[in-house]
Design a protein around this motif. Structure first.
Motif, PDB file in Angstrom:
ATOM      1  N   PRO A 399      50.050 103.709  52.891  1.00 49.36           N
ATOM      2  CA  PRO A 399      50.281 102.643  53.876  1.00 49.36           C
ATOM      3  C   PRO A 399      50.359 101.260  53.236  1.00 49.36           C
ATOM      4  O   PRO A 399      51.157 100.409  53.678  1.00 49.36           O
ATOM      5  N   VAL A 400      49.561 101.023  52.195  1.00 51.64           N
ATOM      6  CA  VAL A 400      49.618  99.740  51.481  1.00 51.64           C
ATOM      7  C   VAL A 400      50.977  99.595  50.790  1.00 51.64           C
ATOM      8  O   VAL A 400      51.600  98.522  50.820  1.00 51.64           O
ATOM      9  N   THR A 401      51.425 100.679  50.178  1.00 48.30           N
ATOM     10  CA  THR A 401      52.731 100.658  49.517  1.00 48.30           C
ATOM     11  C   THR A 401      53.843 100.315  50.500  1.00 48.30           C
ATOM     12  O   THR A 401      54.720  99.491  50.214  1.00 48.30           O
ATOM     13  N   GLU A 402      53.812 100.931  51.661  1.00 47.21           N
ATOM     14  CA  GLU A 402      54.836 100.668  52.671  1.00 47.21           C
ATOM     15  C   GLU A 402      54.752  99.246  53.202  1.00 47.21           C
ATOM     16  O   GLU A 402      55.782  98.621  53.491  1.00 47.21           O
ATOM     17  N   GLN A 403      53.532  98.703  53.321  1.00 50.09           N
ATOM     18  CA  GLN A 403      53.385  97.315  53.766  1.00 50.09           C
ATOM     19  C   GLN A 403      54.049  96.359  52.782  1.00 50.09           C
ATOM     20  O   GLN A 403      54.717  95.406  53.182  1.00 50.09           O
ATOM     21  N   ILE A 404      53.887  96.620  51.488  1.00 45.62           N
ATOM     22  CA  ILE A 404      54.518  95.771  50.472  1.00 45.62           C
ATOM     23  C   ILE A 404      56.040  95.897  50.553  1.00 45.62           C
ATOM     24  O   ILE A 404      56.763  94.898  50.500  1.00 45.62           O
ATOM     25  N   ILE A 405      56.528  97.136  50.680  1.00 49.93           N
ATOM     26  CA  ILE A 405      57.977  97.349  50.793  1.00 49.93           C
ATOM     27  C   ILE A 405      58.525  96.620  52.016  1.00 49.93           C
ATOM     28  O   ILE A 405      59.572  95.961  51.958  1.00 49.93           O
ATOM     29  N   ARG A 406      57.807  96.740  53.144  1.00 47.01           N
ATOM     30  CA  ARG A 406      58.248  96.082  54.381  1.00 47.01           C
ATOM     31  C   ARG A 406      58.333  94.575  54.200  1.00 47.01           C
ATOM     32  O   ARG A 406      59.331  93.932  54.567  1.00 47.01           O
ATOM     33  N   ALA A 407      57.274  93.978  53.612  1.00 46.60           N
ATOM     34  CA  ALA A 407      57.240  92.531  53.437  1.00 46.60           C
ATOM     35  C   ALA A 407      58.304  92.066  52.447  1.00 46.60           C
ATOM     36  O   ALA A 407      58.989  91.054  52.673  1.00 46.60           O
ATOM     37  N   MET A 408      58.465  92.803  51.346  1.00 49.38           N
ATOM     38  CA  MET A 408      59.433  92.391  50.329  1.00 49.38           C
ATOM     39  C   MET A 408      60.862  92.512  50.839  1.00 49.38           C
ATOM     40  O   MET A 408      61.708  91.645  50.565  1.00 49.38           O
ATOM     41  N   LYS A 409      61.150  93.571  51.583  1.00 51.53           N
ATOM     42  CA  LYS A 409      62.486  93.694  52.169  1.00 51.53           C
ATOM     43  C   LYS A 409      62.751  92.579  53.177  1.00 51.53           C
ATOM     44  O   LYS A 409      63.884  92.077  53.281  1.00 51.53           O
ATOM     45  N   CYS A 410      61.722  92.189  53.893  1.00 52.22           N
ATOM     46  CA  CYS A 410      61.863  91.081  54.846  1.00 52.22           C
ATOM     47  C   CYS A 410      62.187  89.789  54.114  1.00 52.22           C
ATOM     48  O   CYS A 410      63.072  89.032  54.519  1.00 52.22           O
ATOM     49  N   ILE A 411      61.480  89.527  53.003  1.00 50.78           N
ATOM     50  CA  ILE A 411      61.725  88.319  52.221  1.00 50.78           C
ATOM     51  C   ILE A 411      63.142  88.323  51.645  1.00 50.78           C
ATOM     52  O   ILE A 411      63.838  87.305  51.645  1.00 50.78           O
ATOM     53  N   MET A 412      63.590  89.493  51.177  1.00 52.50           N
ATOM     54  CA  MET A 412      64.912  89.612  50.551  1.00 52.50           C
ATOM     55  C   MET A 412      66.039  89.703  51.568  1.00 52.50           C
ATOM     56  O   MET A 412      67.217  89.654  51.197  1.00 52.50           O
ATOM     57  N   GLY A 413      65.690  89.841  52.854  1.00 49.94           N
ATOM     58  CA  GLY A 413      66.703  89.961  53.886  1.00 49.94           C
ATOM     59  C   GLY A 413      67.284  91.355  54.006  1.00 49.94           C
ATOM     60  O   GLY A 413      68.280  91.565  54.720  1.00 49.94           O
ATOM     61  N   LYS A 414      66.657  92.341  53.348  1.00 52.59           N
ATOM     62  CA  LYS A 414      67.166  93.710  53.400  1.00 52.59           C
ATOM     63  C   LYS A 414      66.789  94.430  54.688  1.00 52.59           C
ATOM     64  O   LYS A 414      67.196  95.575  54.890  1.00 52.59           O
ATOM     65  N   ASP A 415      65.996  93.788  55.537  1.00 49.98           N
ATOM     66  CA  ASP A 415      65.669  94.388  56.834  1.00 49.98           C
ATOM     67  C   ASP A 415      66.683  94.001  57.901  1.00 49.98           C
ATOM     68  O   ASP A 415      66.532  94.355  59.075  1.00 49.98           O
ATOM     69  N   GLY A 416      67.712  93.270  57.505  1.00 50.79           N
ATOM     70  CA  GLY A 416      68.763  92.883  58.441  1.00 50.79           C
ATOM     71  C   GLY A 416      68.442  91.666  59.271  1.00 50.79           C
ATOM     72  O   GLY A 416      69.170  91.346  60.215  1.00 50.79           O
ATOM     73  N   THR A 417      67.348  90.943  58.920  1.00 44.74           N
ATOM     74  CA  THR A 417      66.973  89.741  59.669  1.00 44.74           C
ATOM     75  C   THR A 417      66.861  88.558  58.711  1.00 44.74           C
ATOM     76  O   THR A 417      66.918  88.713  57.487  1.00 44.74           O
ATOM     77  N   THR A 418      66.663  87.389  59.284  1.00 42.58           N
ATOM     78  CA  THR A 418      66.414  86.176  58.494  1.00 42.58           C
ATOM     79  C   THR A 418      64.951  85.745  58.610  1.00 42.58           C
ATOM     80  O   THR A 418      64.617  84.612  58.299  1.00 42.58           O
ATOM     81  N   GLU A 419      64.097  86.657  59.051  1.00 36.82           N
ATOM     82  CA  GLU A 419      62.686  86.317  59.249  1.00 36.82           C
ATOM     83  C   GLU A 419      62.028  85.918  57.938  1.00 36.82           C
ATOM     84  O   GLU A 419      61.206  84.993  57.896  1.00 36.82           O
ATOM     85  N   GLY A 420      62.363  86.609  56.861  1.00 37.92           N
ATOM     86  CA  GLY A 420      61.743  86.306  55.576  1.00 37.92           C
ATOM     87  C   GLY A 420      62.047  84.901  55.105  1.00 37.92           C
ATOM     88  O   GLY A 420      61.138  84.154  54.722  1.00 37.92           O
ATOM     89  N   ILE A 421      63.304  84.519  55.095  1.00 35.66           N
ATOM     90  CA  ILE A 421      63.671  83.177  54.642  1.00 35.66           C
ATOM     91  C   ILE A 421      63.131  82.121  55.589  1.00 35.66           C
ATOM     92  O   ILE A 421      62.790  81.010  55.174  1.00 35.66           O
ATOM     93  N   ARG A 422      63.023  82.457  56.886  1.00 34.97           N
ATOM     94  CA  ARG A 422      62.435  81.514  57.829  1.00 34.97           C
ATOM     95  C   ARG A 422      60.987  81.233  57.467  1.00 34.97           C
ATOM     96  O   ARG A 422      60.537  80.081  57.500  1.00 34.97           O
ATOM     97  N   ARG A 423      60.241  82.278  57.105  1.00 39.66           N
ATOM     98  CA  ARG A 423      58.832  82.090  56.743  1.00 39.66           C
ATOM     99  C   ARG A 423      58.692  81.278  55.458  1.00 39.66           C
ATOM    100  O   ARG A 423      57.793  80.431  55.347  1.00 39.66           O
ATOM    101  N   ILE A 424      59.555  81.535  54.488  1.00 41.51           N
ATOM    102  CA  ILE A 424      59.496  80.783  53.231  1.00 41.51           C
ATOM    103  C   ILE A 424      59.734  79.298  53.487  1.00 41.51           C
ATOM    104  O   ILE A 424      59.023  78.439  52.961  1.00 41.51           O
ATOM    105  N   ARG A 425      60.719  78.994  54.313  1.00 41.76           N
ATOM    106  CA  ARG A 425      61.010  77.589  54.614  1.00 41.76           C
ATOM    107  C   ARG A 425      59.913  76.960  55.450  1.00 41.76           C
ATOM    108  O   ARG A 425      59.577  75.782  55.265  1.00 41.76           O
ATOM    109  N   GLN A 426      59.333  77.742  56.363  1.00 40.68           N
ATOM    110  CA  GLN A 426      58.236  77.223  57.178  1.00 40.68           C
ATOM    111  C   GLN A 426      57.025  76.911  56.318  1.00 40.68           C
ATOM    112  O   GLN A 426      56.345  75.903  56.514  1.00 40.68           O
ATOM    113  N   LEU A 427      56.735  77.785  55.348  1.00 41.48           N
ATOM    114  CA  LEU A 427      55.615  77.527  54.432  1.00 41.48           C
ATOM    115  C   LEU A 427      55.846  76.245  53.649  1.00 41.48           C
ATOM    116  O   LEU A 427      54.930  75.429  53.500  1.00 41.48           O
ATOM    117  N   ALA A 428      57.075  76.032  53.167  1.00 35.95           N
ATOM    118  CA  ALA A 428      57.381  74.814  52.412  1.00 35.95           C
ATOM    119  C   ALA A 428      57.204  73.576  53.286  1.00 35.95           C
ATOM    120  O   ALA A 428      56.638  72.565  52.843  1.00 35.95           O
TER     121      ALA A 428
END
Length: 545
Positions: A399-428
């Motif tokens: 489950p930890v492995t899948e959580q990392i995969i899920r988060a990393m795909k989100c950051i890279m945009g491989k989940d088909g959304t822009t949620e990852g880049i939105r979070r990166i910009r929000q953090l900045a």
């Protein structure tokens, strides 16, 4: 200055040879690095303002007073006028070598115990942007605690390393994690080299390599052990480690376990590092003066107590000049800085191939556990068979492995959304806003403007305790740090900004910080804040070619 004899052999360490101010604690602004424009801007944005002299005097005076009272209380315990709660040897063991050194425990016994309520607070919820704490009280001056049964609900969490907000419990986001737990279970009960190597482990390693821009990567179940157990596999006797003076304990432990010679250079000080490199190449090993088998520079991307960012372009220039190797710990920077969250290599626009060993953890930006080593395929293959973390440790939980995969795909945009880049910009945005407002209020804060780690200097021991208690009364959870984790005159509160923090949350925290800062007289800064960039220091220096 290069020495061809310094080239290591692959079968010894798995690394392939690449042929290709002072300490910031007491300086307001560091000078620019070499011509790289990105590097120059970064160093202008990094400040370490020195406190007025009276603050240092009062800090030493405060420690002196509590130390005197500590000796007085020890005297009362010795004559039986005060009960001693500390663990002691039994009477029949009085002739044994003592397990508990009296002087070594003086700080814990007389200083830490009086303020222990500010640490190790029990949490009873997910560590998201807000969390719940279990209320506890002490009837014996913090030697023991008892829970009252009450819960402090919805305290704003300013201490967790939840940079991108992936420490979350939304069912839609965690569906794949739940599916993997149902498919594989929670534990693997074996090492990777035996029967614990799952397909999702290999998927994660390929994803990490793609994300950080290297040939290969290997993952581990514990972030601390990623450093402490892999460094001894890379260097050993006859090697030299040049370590930044503010490196994390895991790096220090790994260096000590390796058996290599360790020399420490001043924090982010390129003159100090180059002097040591030049001496190492010219003089070689002590007594024999033989060339070092290899020289390894160890640095962090973001330093977790200072909020400072490594001067990566200049370190890479020195590494190439003196034919050394570079070990980069991106525990706090991976996912947290860079336009797409790829860490300090992206922040400074440098080639990841110029970093020989790229290390990072999944415990912060990815809301999980474990760490990784990334680099050339030869290095990673070598570590698979020589690293204690790889050979003996249990494989990462599915489950930890899948959580990392899920988060990393989100950051890279491989989940088909822009949620990852939105979070990166929000953090900045959150990071720059929070830091700018603190400077406006008159607090002294350390570090880089892009760093989500924000140390706020408190200095005096009494104010550290009062600050933590006052903030908790206002339902804000903070982390306070003092001696011996920091220099004796530089106790601080460390805030960790998250993309999950809303602007309303940050404004609420800032409002209470302003009140507590006035109440405890914590606004020591003598500089006037300006929203315009600092253009006062345009001096560049070039490394010798």
């Amino acid at each position: 200055m290069a020495n061809d004899n310094l080239k290591p052999r692959l079968n010894q360490n798995g690394l392939k040879c690449d042929d290709s101010k002072k300490n910031g604690h007491h300086i307001k602004t560091e000078k620019n690095g070499p011509g790289n424009g990105v590097a120059s801007r970064q160093h202008r944005q990094e400040s370490f303002e020195q406190a007025p002299i009276y603050v240092a005097v009062m800090t030493y005076l405060g420690f002196g007073i509590v130390t005197l009272f500590g000796y007085f209380r020890d005297f009362l315990r010795a004559v039986g006028l005060e009960k001693c709660h500390l663990a002691q040897e039994r009477e029949e063991q009085k002739d044994f070598i003592p397990l508990y050194q009296d002087f070594e425990n003086f700080y814990t016994r007389n200083l830490y115990m009086r303020v222990r309520d500010n640490w190790n607070r029990p949490i009873c919820s997910m560590p998201g942007p807000v969390f719940d704490l279990m209320e506890r009280v002490s009837d014996d001056y913090n030697w023991t605690f008892r829970l009252t049964g009450r819960t402090i609900h919805n305290a704003i969490n300013m201490g967790s390393y939840n940079y991108l907000g992936f420490a979350e419990n939304k069912a839609d986001f965690l569906k794949t994690v739940a599916d993997k737990a149902q498919q594989y279970g929670v534990g693997v009960c074996s090492t990777r080299q035996e029967i614990g190597n799952l397909s999702i482990h290999e998927e994660l390693e390929q994803l990490v390599a793609d994300f950080v821009g290297t040939e290969s990567a290997m993952t581990y179940g514990m972030g601390f052990a990623t450093n402490s157990m892999n460094i001894p596999a890379i260097v050993g006797k006859g090697c030299l480690i040049l370590s930044d003076e503010l490196n994390h304990t895991s790096l220090i432990l790994g260096a000590r376990l390796s058996g290599a010679t360790i020399r420490v250079f001043k924090h982010n000080n390129m003159q100090s590092l180059e002097k040591m490199l030049r001496e190492a190449v010219c003089s070689g090993q002590p007594r024999t003066h033989r060339p070092w088998r290899k020289i390894l520079i160890m640095v962090e991307g973001i330093y977790s107590m200072e909020g400072s960012v490594v001067r990566l372009p200049e370190i890479i220039a020195l590494k190439k000049k003196y034919k050394a190797y570079l070990y980069l710990d991106e525990a706090h920077s991976i996912g947290a800085v860079g336009p797409s969250g790829r860490g300090v290599t992206e922040l400074f626009d440098v080639n990841p191939a110029d970093v020989d060993v790229m290390m990072g953890t999944f415990t912060k930006s990815f809301g999980a556990a474990g760490g990784y080593i990334a680099g050339k395929k030869e290095l990673v293959d070598y570590l698979r068979s020589h690293s204690h973390s790889a050979v003996y440790a249990s494989a990462m939980s599915p489950p930890v492995t899948e959580q990392i995969i899920r988060a990393m795909k989100c950051i890279m945009g491989k989940d088909g959304t822009t949620e990852g880049i939105r979070r990166i910009r929000q953090l900045a945005r959150n990071t720059r806003y929070f830091r700018a407002r603190l400077k406006e209020m008159g607090f002294i804060i350390y570090g880089n403007d892009d760093s989500p780690v924000v140390p706020l200097l408190l200095y005096m021991p009494g104010k550290v305790v009062a600050f933590a208690r006052e903030m908790l009364e206002r339902k804000i959870g903070v982390v306070v740090v003092g001696f011996p984790a920091t220099p004796i005159t530089e106790a601080r509160a460390r805030f960790c900004v998250s993309a999950a923090h809303t602007r309303a949350m940050l404004n609420q925290v800032l409002h209470h910080l302003n009140e507590v800062g006035d109440l405890l007289c914590l606004k020591f800064s003598r500089q006037k804040y300006s929203s315009r960039p600092d253009l006062s220091d345009e001096t560049d220096f070039e490394l010798d070619s």
